[in-house]
Design an enzyme around this catalytic site. Structure first.
Site, mmCIF file in Angstrom:
data_model
loop_
_atom_site.group_PDB
_atom_site.id
_atom_site.type_symbol
_atom_site.label_atom_id
_atom_site.label_comp_id
_atom_site.label_asym_id
_atom_site.label_seq_id
_atom_site.Cartn_x
_atom_site.Cartn_y
_atom_site.Cartn_z
ATOM 1 N N LYS A 1 -0.379 10.782 5.234
ATOM 2 C CA LYS A 1 -1.226 10.254 6.299
ATOM 3 C C LYS A 1 -0.658 8.941 6.825
ATOM 4 O O LYS A 1 -0.618 7.946 6.119
ATOM 5 C CB LYS A 1 -2.652 9.993 5.804
ATOM 6 C CG LYS A 1 -3.582 9.705 6.976
ATOM 7 C CD LYS A 1 -4.855 9.017 6.589
ATOM 8 C CE LYS A 1 -4.766 7.519 6.597
ATOM 9 N NZ LYS A 1 -4.505 6.919 7.919
ATOM 10 N N GLU A 16 2.261 -0.135 -3.246
ATOM 11 C CA GLU A 16 3.073 -1.184 -2.604
ATOM 12 C C GLU A 16 2.152 -1.953 -1.675
ATOM 13 O O GLU A 16 1.831 -1.494 -0.576
ATOM 14 C CB GLU A 16 4.221 -0.547 -1.803
ATOM 15 C CG GLU A 16 5.239 0.192 -2.636
ATOM 16 C CD GLU A 16 6.213 -0.746 -3.346
ATOM 17 O OE1 GLU A 16 6.062 -1.981 -3.254
ATOM 18 O OE2 GLU A 16 7.126 -0.228 -4.004
ATOM 19 N N GLY A 42 0.279 -0.463 1.828
ATOM 20 C CA GLY A 42 -0.684 -1.074 2.736
ATOM 21 C C GLY A 42 -1.269 -2.318 2.096
ATOM 22 O O GLY A 42 -0.630 -2.946 1.246
ATOM 23 N N SER A 43 -2.471 -2.657 2.479
ATOM 24 C CA SER A 43 -3.035 -3.935 2.034
ATOM 25 C C SER A 43 -3.545 -3.861 0.589
ATOM 26 O O SER A 43 -3.862 -2.782 0.080
ATOM 27 C CB SER A 43 -4.193 -4.323 2.953
ATOM 28 O OG SER A 43 -5.217 -3.362 2.840
ATOM 29 N N THR A 44 -3.651 -5.019 -0.029
ATOM 30 C CA THR A 44 -4.145 -5.111 -1.405
ATOM 31 C C THR A 44 -5.580 -4.599 -1.481
ATOM 32 O O THR A 44 -5.962 -3.889 -2.410
ATOM 33 C CB THR A 44 -4.061 -6.572 -1.879
ATOM 34 O OG1 THR A 44 -2.688 -6.964 -1.806
ATOM 35 C CG2 THR A 44 -4.555 -6.743 -3.302
ATOM 36 N N THR A 102 -7.060 -2.301 0.355
ATOM 37 C CA THR A 102 -7.101 -0.836 0.365
ATOM 38 C C THR A 102 -6.539 -0.282 -0.944
ATOM 39 O O THR A 102 -7.039 0.714 -1.472
ATOM 40 C CB THR A 102 -6.321 -0.278 1.569
ATOM 41 O OG1 THR A 102 -6.833 -0.865 2.758
ATOM 42 C CG2 THR A 102 -6.440 1.228 1.666
ATOM 43 N N GLY A 103 -5.519 -0.934 -1.485
ATOM 44 C CA GLY A 103 -4.957 -0.485 -2.766
ATOM 45 C C GLY A 103 -6.017 -0.465 -3.857
ATOM 46 O O GLY A 103 -6.111 0.484 -4.647
ATOM 47 N N CYS A 144 6.162 -6.501 4.826
ATOM 48 C CA CYS A 144 5.520 -6.795 3.544
ATOM 49 C C CYS A 144 6.264 -7.902 2.814
ATOM 50 O O CYS A 144 5.689 -8.901 2.414
ATOM 51 C CB CYS A 144 5.460 -5.531 2.701
ATOM 52 S SG CYS A 144 7.013 -4.635 2.633
ATOM 53 N N GLU A 168 -2.218 -14.012 3.768
ATOM 54 C CA GLU A 168 -1.067 -13.316 4.349
ATOM 55 C C GLU A 168 -1.240 -13.272 5.869
ATOM 56 O O GLU A 168 -2.154 -12.618 6.376
ATOM 57 C CB GLU A 168 -0.969 -11.880 3.799
ATOM 58 C CG GLU A 168 0.280 -11.169 4.280
ATOM 59 C CD GLU A 168 0.340 -9.698 3.868
ATOM 60 O OE1 GLU A 168 -0.707 -9.075 3.692
ATOM 61 O OE2 GLU A 168 1.470 -9.187 3.741
HETATM 62 P P1 NAD Z 1 -4.163 -1.015 5.431
HETATM 63 O O1 NAD Z 1 -4.427 -1.126 3.984
HETATM 64 O O2 NAD Z 1 -5.202 -1.484 6.383
HETATM 65 O O3 NAD Z 1 -3.873 0.500 5.832
HETATM 66 C C1 NAD Z 1 -2.856 1.243 5.194
HETATM 67 C C2 NAD Z 1 -3.246 2.696 5.201
HETATM 68 O O4 NAD Z 1 -4.363 2.897 4.358
HETATM 69 C C3 NAD Z 1 -3.613 3.266 6.561
HETATM 70 O O5 NAD Z 1 -3.038 4.540 6.689
HETATM 71 C C4 NAD Z 1 -5.139 3.349 6.477
HETATM 72 O O6 NAD Z 1 -5.689 4.351 7.313
HETATM 73 C C5 NAD Z 1 -5.331 3.704 5.033
HETATM 74 N N1 NAD Z 1 -6.659 3.368 4.483
HETATM 75 C C6 NAD Z 1 -7.528 2.440 4.902
HETATM 76 N N2 NAD Z 1 -8.613 2.408 4.103
HETATM 77 C C7 NAD Z 1 -8.399 3.337 3.135
HETATM 78 C C8 NAD Z 1 -9.124 3.762 1.972
HETATM 79 N N3 NAD Z 1 -10.301 3.219 1.679
HETATM 80 N N4 NAD Z 1 -8.583 4.707 1.187
HETATM 81 C C9 NAD Z 1 -7.375 5.232 1.462
HETATM 82 N N5 NAD Z 1 -6.644 4.880 2.559
HETATM 83 C C10 NAD Z 1 -7.150 3.945 3.367
HETATM 84 O O7 NAD Z 1 -2.773 -1.767 5.655
HETATM 85 P P2 NAD Z 1 -1.993 -1.995 7.039
HETATM 86 O O8 NAD Z 1 -2.759 -3.015 7.819
HETATM 87 O O9 NAD Z 1 -1.656 -0.706 7.685
HETATM 88 O O10 NAD Z 1 -0.610 -2.613 6.527
HETATM 89 C C11 NAD Z 1 -0.430 -3.981 6.363
HETATM 90 C C12 NAD Z 1 -0.450 -4.353 4.906
HETATM 91 O O11 NAD Z 1 0.446 -3.512 4.174
HETATM 92 C C13 NAD Z 1 0.025 -5.761 4.657
HETATM 93 O O12 NAD Z 1 -0.780 -6.359 3.684
HETATM 94 C C14 NAD Z 1 1.435 -5.567 4.115
HETATM 95 O O13 NAD Z 1 1.905 -6.634 3.340
HETATM 96 C C15 NAD Z 1 1.294 -4.302 3.370
HETATM 97 N N6 NAD Z 1 2.596 -3.627 3.196
HETATM 98 C C16 NAD Z 1 3.149 -3.569 1.949
HETATM 99 C C17 NAD Z 1 4.394 -2.982 1.776
HETATM 100 C C18 NAD Z 1 5.048 -2.922 0.420
HETATM 101 O O14 NAD Z 1 6.059 -2.238 0.280
HETATM 102 N N7 NAD Z 1 4.517 -3.573 -0.594
HETATM 103 C C19 NAD Z 1 5.068 -2.446 2.873
HETATM 104 C C20 NAD Z 1 4.459 -2.508 4.125
HETATM 105 C C21 NAD Z 1 3.216 -3.099 4.276
#
Ligand code: NAD
Length: 468
Positions: free
Chosen positions: A169, A242, A220-222, A224-225, A276, A374
């Protein structure tokens, strides 16, 4: 070979989808299809059916197909780059969308080429034991919007190599780049092996809670992780997380400001800061602080910012209006906190597009929000330090640990400092350079698990010991 037009037609829908706009102009690029939980169930069923046959092909044949997929990406790289620039905003040139398309191909080829042999872990009079790595089954991958195609490849290339099938996704902000990449590689991959489901965060949450994934890869973001850990707790898929970073850089007093300025700049401002593992706060020894600030400002002043599709641009707009507002708010707060704007700030808020100028801020308190949150955008806080131990303590003070860097004329000294920083990667005299053979991953709030290289292959597999 795809053109931009054929690729766009292949990944957009004439009606009923979500609008995707160009962040440089706010103009509509096209409508992306939107999938929901019933589509997820179907896609997982297809992936489950396809998985045993894909695994049975063996490493050699899967590697051949991944190399063929890389050839297909190379043949359509320009069209893919044009679409990434249009949708995500990064420029074609510099470390931009052509670089991203090239990275996709490089990661596919490395995933294909990296050997992973069973490991004999015991061989003595008590017996023999061998560690094997089996496919995990169906891998679910959820991605962000900043490097949409490259991070998709980081997720699916090793997963496919190890005999898994993948349901992916993309971010709701960049569905077209990932759909386009899948359309290209699926010209050569067997049916059902890689499925991309564009959808919103609810679809992501449904994936995290779906019981059929053997492994979930999330970038993605911490925040959401953490949600994914909670939603997946019921069925315990293996996880690679990540997450966000707030990478510190420490410049030691013996560094040469003029020599490091350009690398410092790109460490922080690659992809207009939406990376990131970008440099997000810089601690500079007081004796060279002003020289480093001046040298960085000189680099920033000559970097052309404009639409991603313009050949002249090296910095693009922010991908979303929300991200623009986050950066704008943090810089305004930094000014209120007593920060001094060296260059940048003051964006044209009424103009079309999400352009925020490259910004340097000094004289900030150590706990200013621009330092501790961040920013994920083009605004770098620079702090002077006196005592190295204090700078290291500041570097380690936050709940983030993705990357960090140390800058010095003395690599051995810098390496000793690097060892004291809590981060998954510490670079010396560079920042953020990743390589498909070098493991990459965070610690603390930046997540866990490794990608790339042999460790990345192991991470998308299930270990099994056979002992005799
Ligand atoms: P985000 O967490 O908002 O979204 C990432 C993904 O998660 C999207 O596809 C979103 O639809 C999905 N999502 C949202 N809520 C969810 C849930 N409850 N359950 C499952 N999936 C869900 O992050 P973003 O704004 O797209 O990306 C930016 C962030 O990602 C920054 O914090 C950046 O540092 C981080 N990032 C980390 C790395 C790494 O390798 N560590 C790489 C790129 C980006």
């Amino acid at each position: 070979m795809q053109t931009y037009e054929t690729l766009l037609a292949a990944v957009t829908t004439p009606d009923g989808g979500s609008s995707v706009t160009d962040p440089a102009t706010d103009e509509l690029i096209g409508l992306a299809p939107e999938r929901g939980s019933a589509d997820l169930d179907r896609a997982v069923a297809v992936a489950r059916t396809a998985q045993p046959g894909w695994e049975a092909l063996g490493h050699e044949e899967r590697s051949r197909l991944l190399n063929a997929a890389a050839d297909a990406v190379d043949a359509s790289a320009e069209a893919l780059a044009q679409l990434i620039s249009r949708e995500q905003g990064k420029p074609l040139n510099g470390p931009g969308s052509r670089f991203e398309a090239g990275g996709v191909s490089a990661w596919l080829r490395t995933a294909a080429a990296t050997p992973l042999e069973p490991e004999r872990v015991l061989d003595d009079e008590s017996g023999q034991a061998t560690l094997h790595y089996r496919a995990a089954g169906v891998v679910g991958a959820i991605g962000p919007w900043n490097w949409p195609a490259l991070i998709a490849a980081w997720q699916f290339a090793p997963a496919l190599r190890m005999g898994n099938t993948v349901v992916m996704k993309p971010s709701e902000h960049t569905p077209l780049s990932v759909l386009a990449l899948a359309a290209i590689v699926n010209q050569v991959l067997p049916d059902g092996v890689l499925t991309v489901l564009p959808g919103d965060r609810d679809l992501g949450a449904a994936m995290a809670a779906h019981p059929e994934f053997g492994k979930l890869m999330f970038t993605g973001s911490t925040r959401t992780g953490r949600a994914i850990v909670r939603s997946s707790a019921g069925h315990l898929p293996r996880l690679t997380l990540e997450l966000g970073g707030n990478d510190p850089g420490i410049v030691l007093p013996d560094a040469d400001p003029a020599a490091i300025a350009e690398d410092l700049f790109w460490g922080a401002f690659i992809n207009t800061g939406q990376t990131c593992a970008a440099l997000k706060r810089l601690y500079v020894h007081e004796t060279i602080h002003d020289d480093v600030v001046d040298a960085l400002a000189a680099v920033a002043a000559r970097m052309p910012m404009g639409p991603g599709t313009s050949e002249a641009s090296l910095l693009g707009p922010l991908t979303t209006a929300d991200q623009f507002r986050i950066v704008d708010k943090l810089v305004e707060q930094a000014k209120a906190d007593g920060g001094r704007l060296v260059i940048g700030g003051n964006p044209d808020r009424g103009a079309p597009g999400n352009f925020y100028p490259a910004t340097l801020v000094t004289d900030l308190p150590l706990d200013a929000s621009l330092v501790v949150e961040e920013q994920f955008g083009p605004a770098l806080p620079i702090m002077a330090y006196t005592d190295l131990d204090e700078a290291i303590a500041q570097a380690n003070a936050l709940d983030a640990g993705l990357g960090a860097s140390v800058w010095s004329g003395d690599v051995e000294r810098a390496t000793r400092v690097a060892a004291r920083i809590e981060a998954g990667t510490v670079w010396v005299n560079k920042h953020g350079t990743v390589h498909p053979m070098v493991p990459f991953g965070g610690v603390k709030g930046s997540g866990y698990g490794l990608e790339f290289g042999v460790e990345g292959l192991k991470a998308v597999a299930v270990p099994q010991v056979i002992a005799t």
